[in-house]
Design a protein around this motif. Structure first.
Motif, PDB file in Angstrom:
ATOM      1  N   PHE A 106       0.830  -1.207   0.000  1.00  0.00           N
ATOM      2  CA  PHE A 106       0.000   0.000   0.000  1.00  0.00           C
ATOM      3  C   PHE A 106       0.862   1.254   0.000  1.00  0.00           C
ATOM      4  O   PHE A 106       0.651   2.176  -0.800  1.00  0.00           O
ATOM      5  N   LEU A 110       1.249   4.054  -2.891  1.00  0.00           N
ATOM      6  CA  LEU A 110       0.904   5.439  -2.551  1.00  0.00           C
ATOM      7  C   LEU A 110       1.997   6.400  -3.006  1.00  0.00           C
ATOM      8  O   LEU A 110       1.794   7.612  -3.077  1.00  0.00           O
ATOM      9  N   THR A 132      -9.341  -0.494   8.291  1.00  0.00           N
ATOM     10  CA  THR A 132      -8.283   0.192   7.541  1.00  0.00           C
ATOM     11  C   THR A 132      -7.607  -0.761   6.556  1.00  0.00           C
ATOM     12  O   THR A 132      -7.265  -0.383   5.431  1.00  0.00           O
ATOM     13  N   ALA A 135      -9.672  -0.972   3.519  1.00  0.00           N
ATOM     14  CA  ALA A 135      -9.521   0.229   2.690  1.00  0.00           C
ATOM     15  C   ALA A 135      -8.216   0.176   1.905  1.00  0.00           C
ATOM     16  O   ALA A 135      -8.159   0.576   0.731  1.00  0.00           O
ATOM     17  N   PHE A 139      -7.713   0.030  -2.229  1.00  0.00           N
ATOM     18  CA  PHE A 139      -6.834   0.977  -2.914  1.00  0.00           C
ATOM     19  C   PHE A 139      -5.830   0.247  -3.805  1.00  0.00           C
ATOM     20  O   PHE A 139      -5.461   0.731  -4.881  1.00  0.00           O
TER      21      PHE A 139
ATOM     22  N   PHE B 106      -6.345  11.545   6.121  1.00  0.00           N
ATOM     23  CA  PHE B 106      -5.965  10.583   5.081  1.00  0.00           C
ATOM     24  C   PHE B 106      -6.762   9.287   5.210  1.00  0.00           C
ATOM     25  O   PHE B 106      -7.319   8.785   4.217  1.00  0.00           O
ATOM     26  N   LEU B 107      -6.829   8.746   6.406  1.00  0.00           N
ATOM     27  CA  LEU B 107      -7.555   7.482   6.609  1.00  0.00           C
ATOM     28  C   LEU B 107      -9.026   7.635   6.272  1.00  0.00           C
ATOM     29  O   LEU B 107      -9.637   6.761   5.643  1.00  0.00           O
ATOM     30  N   LEU B 110      -9.529   7.749   2.695  1.00  0.00           N
ATOM     31  CA  LEU B 110      -9.274   6.419   2.133  1.00  0.00           C
ATOM     32  C   LEU B 110     -10.509   5.524   2.262  1.00  0.00           C
ATOM     33  O   LEU B 110     -10.611   4.482   1.608  1.00  0.00           O
ATOM     34  N   MET B 136       0.824  11.099   1.683  1.00  0.00           N
ATOM     35  CA  MET B 136      -0.535  11.265   2.212  1.00  0.00           C
ATOM     36  C   MET B 136      -1.104  12.627   1.839  1.00  0.00           C
ATOM     37  O   MET B 136      -2.268  12.746   1.468  1.00  0.00           O
ATOM     38  N   PHE B 139      -2.190  12.642  -1.712  1.00  0.00           N
ATOM     39  CA  PHE B 139      -3.437  11.888  -1.857  1.00  0.00           C
ATOM     40  C   PHE B 139      -4.636  12.725  -1.416  1.00  0.00           C
ATOM     41  O   PHE B 139      -5.724  12.625  -1.991  1.00  0.00           O
TER      42      PHE B 139
END
Ligand code: MN
Ligand code: MN
Ligand code: MN
Ligand code: MN
Lengths: 141, 141
Positions: A106, A110, A132, A135, A139, B106-107, B110, B136, B139
């Motif tokens: 991940f 990213l 999480t 998620a 992604f 961010f979370l 997501l 992050m 994003f």
DNA sequence: CATAATCCGTAGCCATTGCTACATTTATAC
DNA sequence: GTATAAATGTAGCAATGGCTACGGATTATG
């Protein structure tokens, strides 16, 4: 606002910290069984000194922790013998390794460079809830 | 492969763990100065018992840690007086809070639900390198 | 101002995780 | 086979972060 209300409001914010402490309490076990799994896979066996090098701590630190994990039925150890995983330890190792791999992949997807992704994922993996993790999986797809 | 080479290869993998231990060593300081900043902001002052409720630990645990952070020049404390941040502590608090907010946002972006995002970000924040933080931020934009 | 409630400090316990120094066991080399 | 090297165990210390119990300081209440 009443004093009691303020105090309750403050107390309500403590949940994440309690959870974080609890996760840190399982972190050593997760890292160790994962390391044992990897070392057996890559070296054929796992010795105290292998773990000592793997974690960059003294063999004494490893030896004590291994004894505790043996008592917790996560791995199996006898004096001067290689360390093996119990069924319970093997299952935890597989689960932790999978989660770790997802977190690492991940971070890389990213846009994080590999070196930092490897460092950060080693800590982050223990703070990732199923929610999480889901998620992150989405992604990645 | 030669035995030495294998050992060096194992040792090479220890970097993330050393880094993770180092990050855990700063975690308490970061969480405490951030909490003091928040509590002063929301309550007007920060007391030992406020922190005790905030973290859900005993006032004794707080008191000992506050003493250490006082010695580390991160906050300022006198017996039976409210706790204040030093310049150094204030800077660390601001920086930590900013990073924490980014991780939380961010979370959520997501796709993680707020409750889990709040829990997970409390741990993850301490394992985020500048490189990961940048990723992050990108994003989020 | 006296009493009660609250806050906070101290003493002392435990568990965990780091260490060095030294002893013992096991493996290697000759 | 014996000497040496390597691996592991044991003893004991320190720092950190949990806790309960108790007592003193401060604040609130009447
Ligand atoms: Mn891992
Ligand atoms: Mn890890
Ligand atoms: Mn935190
Ligand atoms: Mn952590």
């Amino acid at each position: 606002m009443k004093k009691k209300r303020v105090q309750e409001k403050i107390k309500a914010r403590s949940v994440p910290f309690s959870q974080t402490r609890s996760r840190h309490a399982s972190e050593t076990a997760e890292d160790y069984v994962e390391a044992v799994l990897d070392l057996i896979d890559e070296k054929g066996e796992c010795r105290v000194l292998d773990l000592s090098r793997f974690f960059n701590v003294s063999h004494v630190t490893v030896s004590r922790i291994v004894k505790r994990l043996n008592d917790a039925d996560l791995l199996y150890t006898q004096p001067y013998k290689p360390i093996e995983l119990t069924d319970k330890g093997y299952k935890l190792a597989k689960k932790s390794k999978k989660r770790h791999e997802i977190v690492l992949a991940f971070l890389i997807k990213l846009g994080v460079d590999k070196a930092n992704a490897e460092i950060d994922s080693e800590g982050i993996e223990h703070h990732v809830s199923p929610s999480t993790l889901d998620a992150m999986k989405k992604f990645l797809k």
